[in-house]
Structure formats: structure tokens, C-alpha cells
Design a protein around this motif. Structure first.
Motif, PDB file in Angstrom:
ATOM      1  N   SER A 270       5.916  67.483  23.856  1.00 49.94           N
ATOM      2  CA  SER A 270       6.951  68.391  23.355  1.00 49.94           C
ATOM      3  C   SER A 270       6.346  69.606  22.669  1.00 49.94           C
ATOM      4  O   SER A 270       6.872  70.712  22.755  1.00 49.94           O
ATOM      5  CB  SER A 270       7.886  67.643  22.395  1.00 49.94           C
ATOM      6  N   VAL A 271       5.212  69.402  21.972  1.00 52.33           N
ATOM      7  CA  VAL A 271       4.522  70.539  21.366  1.00 52.33           C
ATOM      8  C   VAL A 271       4.022  71.481  22.458  1.00 52.33           C
ATOM      9  O   VAL A 271       4.172  72.708  22.368  1.00 52.33           O
ATOM     10  CB  VAL A 271       3.345  70.062  20.486  1.00 52.33           C
ATOM     11  N   ALA A 272       3.458  70.909  23.516  1.00 49.14           N
ATOM     12  CA  ALA A 272       2.979  71.725  24.633  1.00 49.14           C
ATOM     13  C   ALA A 272       4.118  72.497  25.280  1.00 49.14           C
ATOM     14  O   ALA A 272       3.918  73.596  25.813  1.00 49.14           O
ATOM     15  CB  ALA A 272       2.286  70.836  25.671  1.00 49.14           C
ATOM     16  N   ALA A 273       5.322  71.934  25.200  1.00 49.47           N
ATOM     17  CA  ALA A 273       6.492  72.581  25.807  1.00 49.47           C
ATOM     18  C   ALA A 273       7.180  73.561  24.862  1.00 49.47           C
ATOM     19  O   ALA A 273       8.203  74.144  25.225  1.00 49.47           O
ATOM     20  CB  ALA A 273       7.487  71.515  26.275  1.00 49.47           C
ATOM     21  N   PRO A 294      10.220  82.182  16.626  1.00 48.67           N
ATOM     22  CA  PRO A 294      11.199  81.622  17.561  1.00 48.67           C
ATOM     23  C   PRO A 294      10.690  80.386  18.307  1.00 48.67           C
ATOM     24  O   PRO A 294       9.474  80.191  18.465  1.00 48.67           O
ATOM     25  CB  PRO A 294      11.455  82.778  18.532  1.00 48.67           C
ATOM     26  N   PHE A 295      11.630  79.579  18.735  1.00 46.10           N
ATOM     27  CA  PHE A 295      11.338  78.430  19.591  1.00 46.10           C
ATOM     28  C   PHE A 295      11.307  78.928  21.027  1.00 46.10           C
ATOM     29  O   PHE A 295      12.328  79.320  21.590  1.00 46.10           O
ATOM     30  CB  PHE A 295      12.414  77.359  19.400  1.00 46.10           C
ATOM     31  N   ASN A 296      10.133  78.927  21.606  1.00 41.89           N
ATOM     32  CA  ASN A 296       9.972  79.394  22.990  1.00 41.89           C
ATOM     33  C   ASN A 296       9.680  78.192  23.886  1.00 41.89           C
ATOM     34  O   ASN A 296       8.533  77.739  23.989  1.00 41.89           O
ATOM     35  CB  ASN A 296       8.837  80.419  23.083  1.00 41.89           C
ATOM     36  N   ARG A 297      10.730  77.686  24.511  1.00 40.53           N
ATOM     37  CA  ARG A 297      10.556  76.514  25.367  1.00 40.53           C
ATOM     38  C   ARG A 297       9.864  76.900  26.667  1.00 40.53           C
ATOM     39  O   ARG A 297      10.119  77.961  27.252  1.00 40.53           O
ATOM     40  CB  ARG A 297      11.905  75.877  25.687  1.00 40.53           C
ATOM     41  N   SER A 298       8.982  76.037  27.123  1.00 40.63           N
ATOM     42  CA  SER A 298       8.305  76.263  28.399  1.00 40.63           C
ATOM     43  C   SER A 298       9.327  76.382  29.521  1.00 40.63           C
ATOM     44  O   SER A 298      10.266  75.582  29.612  1.00 40.63           O
ATOM     45  CB  SER A 298       7.355  75.091  28.691  1.00 40.63           C
ATOM     46  N   LEU A 302       6.796  70.005  32.191  1.00 41.58           N
ATOM     47  CA  LEU A 302       5.437  69.502  32.037  1.00 41.58           C
ATOM     48  C   LEU A 302       5.409  67.978  32.089  1.00 41.58           C
ATOM     49  O   LEU A 302       6.393  67.308  31.785  1.00 41.58           O
ATOM     50  CB  LEU A 302       4.849  69.972  30.700  1.00 41.58           C
ATOM     51  N   THR A 303       4.256  67.441  32.473  1.00 41.03           N
ATOM     52  CA  THR A 303       4.052  65.993  32.523  1.00 41.03           C
ATOM     53  C   THR A 303       2.845  65.620  31.679  1.00 41.03           C
ATOM     54  O   THR A 303       1.806  66.279  31.753  1.00 41.03           O
ATOM     55  CB  THR A 303       3.827  65.506  33.974  1.00 41.03           C
ATOM     56  N   LEU A 304       2.986  64.598  30.882  1.00 40.96           N
ATOM     57  CA  LEU A 304       1.886  64.088  30.065  1.00 40.96           C
ATOM     58  C   LEU A 304       1.425  62.752  30.620  1.00 40.96           C
ATOM     59  O   LEU A 304       2.241  61.847  30.850  1.00 40.96           O
ATOM     60  CB  LEU A 304       2.337  63.903  28.613  1.00 40.96           C
ATOM     61  N   ILE A 305       0.129  62.619  30.831  1.00 40.43           N
ATOM     62  CA  ILE A 305      -0.475  61.364  31.265  1.00 40.43           C
ATOM     63  C   ILE A 305      -1.502  60.961  30.215  1.00 40.43           C
ATOM     64  O   ILE A 305      -2.472  61.688  29.982  1.00 40.43           O
ATOM     65  CB  ILE A 305      -1.149  61.506  32.650  1.00 40.43           C
ATOM     66  N   ARG A 306      -1.277  59.837  29.558  1.00 37.49           N
ATOM     67  CA  ARG A 306      -2.186  59.376  28.517  1.00 37.49           C
ATOM     68  C   ARG A 306      -3.256  58.489  29.138  1.00 37.49           C
ATOM     69  O   ARG A 306      -2.968  57.597  29.935  1.00 37.49           O
ATOM     70  CB  ARG A 306      -1.417  58.593  27.446  1.00 37.49           C
ATOM     71  N   TYR A 307      -4.519  58.747  28.746  1.00 38.93           N
ATOM     72  CA  TYR A 307      -5.625  57.977  29.313  1.00 38.93           C
ATOM     73  C   TYR A 307      -6.749  57.905  28.290  1.00 38.93           C
ATOM     74  O   TYR A 307      -6.825  58.702  27.356  1.00 38.93           O
ATOM     75  CB  TYR A 307      -6.120  58.630  30.601  1.00 38.93           C
TER      76      TYR A 307
END
Length: 313
Positions: A270-273, A294-298, A302-307
Motif C-alpha cells: 500500500s505504501v508503494a501504491a 497529497p495522496f497520489n495513488r498509483s 501493483l503486486t507484492l510477492i514476499r520471499y
């Protein structure tokens, strides 16, 4: 102007987001990380590590003294027990010049207790998943049984029969029952500012969940869930980064499952977005008005893959 993150454990992505937020302030500052485990992974990713005593052995004065001696002006708690502990003493910290990313005590008591959260949310007219201490009160063919307090998935039982749910409840301290709902799982991340207004919201679809946390999660535009997250966060008078878990059933009806009034494991997406929670919190801690940020939404989902990742030092 230094910052302290408590219970850093292995929360390396969170630590890195705070570092990025601090760098963007363009002020000299070091990041401190605290944990009761002196061998925790997170200690290798902060500037200074504090081997903290257990919460029940730590006085408020000790925390304030540590912050003053290390020029720490803001604390970011990451564990539910800490939220309550710090919220009880928020005014004391405030009077000592220390800001905390935490909601008020009354709001936490309503959201960290899943049974109270259900009852309060229902009173406010929100689509809450039915929750009870008695399995006989839950009308369902299949059940979920979990702890009433906390956000961990330890001993949770999902999609089980009534008999198995009762059996599994004996492993829990304060079991509650909910109907099992077959549907899509979503997380709603919201940042609520000091004025009680939702600064921004991101909806994430939980694609792959392991051990209660999203390993693969995707941002989605869902105006209904976005508006729902904002309204619930504001109605419960929460502050900072908060997260709601929702299941949308086969009929498209949302069911609010629980609230985690803090940064979640996959909230990094969500931070990345565009949900710049840590930056906004630090700005507010410095007395800045967020209207200028301002809140600038992507525009791209986006997709997050945790590894797992290795680091050689």
C-alpha cells in the motif's frame, strides 16, 4: 531527530520504509530498533539496537528516559500489546515531546477485541461478520474459531464443522466463533490523520495467504471497499495506519472480519501504491499540515510477492 521502532523482530520491509521516510524529511536522524530478542533479524537493519525488557517489566519513565537520552522524538509500535500499553500513557509521552503512531485507548479497546469490534460496528450499521462467544449463536454449516484478542493466526481453525470448532476452541484462551464465508479476501489499508480524516486508502486482494499473512497480494480499485474502510476508520476514531480484513461473499456482499490498528505484514504494498503512512506520521509529528502533501495513488495496480532473502555482512 531520531525515531524508535519497537518489536522490530524480522520486520525488515517495515524498517526500510521508515528509513526511506526519514531520508525524505531531509533532517539528520538515526533509526533505533527495539526488541526483547537480542538476536532478532531486525537489529542488523537499524542504526542502533535496543535490547528491550519485557513489556511488563518496562516502566513508562524508562522509555521516556531512553528516548530523551537518544534524542528520539517519535515511536512506531508494531505489536498489538504495545499499542494498548503506549496508548494508556500517550499524554505522558506527548508532554515529554514524544509522538507515537497509535490510536487513542478507547478506540483500541473497541477494535482489538473482536467481539466488541463486531458489536460496535453493527451498532454503527457496518456489514460485520457475525461473531459470538457461543457457537450455538452462529448460524452456519461451517465455522471459524479464533482468539478474541490479537491478530496472530496461532491455533485458528477455518472452515471446520461445529464439533471440530468446539474441540479446537479448547486450545484457545478466549475463543470466539464466526461463520465460514466462501469468498474473496481483501485487506483495506487506511491512514487517518490527526484531525480524524482519512488521508488515503488502498484495497489489497489477498491472493496467497500463509500462516495468516499475505505472501502474494495485489492492489485493486474497489470504490465500495475504499469508502467502507474510510468510514469505519473514522467512525472508530482511529489514528495512523490501520488495516481491516474483509471477505466479499459470492453475492458481492462485504463482511468485515477484524481490524488491526497498526501497520500490517503486507501493507508495504500500500505504501508503494501511494499510502505514505510513515512519511505522513513523521510529518505530523513535526507539526506539519498534511494538506500540503497529497495522496497520489498509483495509476497502475501493483503486486507484492514476499520471499526470503539472504544478506552477507
Amino acid at each position: 531527530m531520531n525515531v524508535l521502532i519497537t518489536s522490530i523482530s524480522g520486520k525488515v520491509p517495515l524498517i526500510q520504509l521508515v528509513i526511506d521516510a526519514m531520508n525524505r524529511l531531509h533532517k539528520e536522524g538515526k533509526l533505533f530498533g527495539g526488541d526483547v530478542n537480542k538476536q532478532c533479524i531486525g537489529r542488523y537493519f537499524v542504526d542502533y539496537f535496543w535490547h528491550m525488557p519485557l513489556l511488563q517489566e518496562l516502566s513508562i519513565n524508562e522509555i521516556v528516559e531512553y528516548c530523551h537520552s537518544h534524542n528520539i522524538f517519535a515511536i512506531i509500535p508494531t505489536r498489538n500489546d504495545e499499542l494498548l500499553y503506549l496508548a494508556r500513557n500517550e499524554h505522558f509521552f506527548e508532554n515529554n515531546g514524544i509522538k507515537i503512531m497509535v490510536s487513542n485507548l478507547s478506540s483500541l479497546e473497541k477494535t482489538l477485541n473482536k467481539l466488541i469490534f463486531f458489536k460496535e460496528g453493527k451498532k454503527l450499521g457496518f456489514p460485520m461478520i457475525y461473531t459470538s462467544e457461543s457457537i450455538d449463536a452462529v448460524c452456519a454449516d461451517s465455522f471459524v474459531v479464533k482468539e478474541c484478542f490479537g491478530s496472530g493466526s496461532k491455533n485458528i481453525a477455518v472452515n471446520v464443522s461445529k464439533e471440530e470448532a468446539v474441540c479446537r476452541s479448547k486450545l484457545l484462551n478466549s475463543p470466539i466463533y464466526q461463520p465460514f464465508i466462501d469468498g474473496e479476501e481483501y485487506s483495506i489499508d487506511v491512514y487517518v490523520d490527526k484531525n480524524g480524516n482519512s488521508k488515503g486508502v488502498i484495497v489489497r486482494k489477498r491472493v496467497l495467504v500463509v500462516g495468516g499473512e499475505s505472501q502474494i497480494t495485489q492492489t485493486v480499485r474497489n470504490l465500495e471497499l475504499e469508502e467502507l474502510g474510510k468510514k469505519v476508520a473514522e467512525s472508530f476514531e482511529l489514528y495512523g495506519h490501520v488495516m481491516f480484513q474483509v471477505i466479499v461473499d459470492k453475492k458481492g456482499i462485504p463482511n468485515i472480519v477484524e481490524c488491526n490498528p497498526r501497520f500490517g505484514g503486507a501493507s508495504t504494498l500500500s505504501v508503494a501504491a501511494g499510502l505514505d503512512s510513515f512519511y505522513w506520521f513523521l510529518l505530523e509529528s513535526l507539526g506539519e499540515n498534511l494538506d500540503a502533501y497529497p495522496f497520489n495513488r498509483s495509476v497502475r495496480e501493483l503486486t507484492l510477492i514476499r520471499y526470503a532473502k539472504d544478506m552477507i555482512i
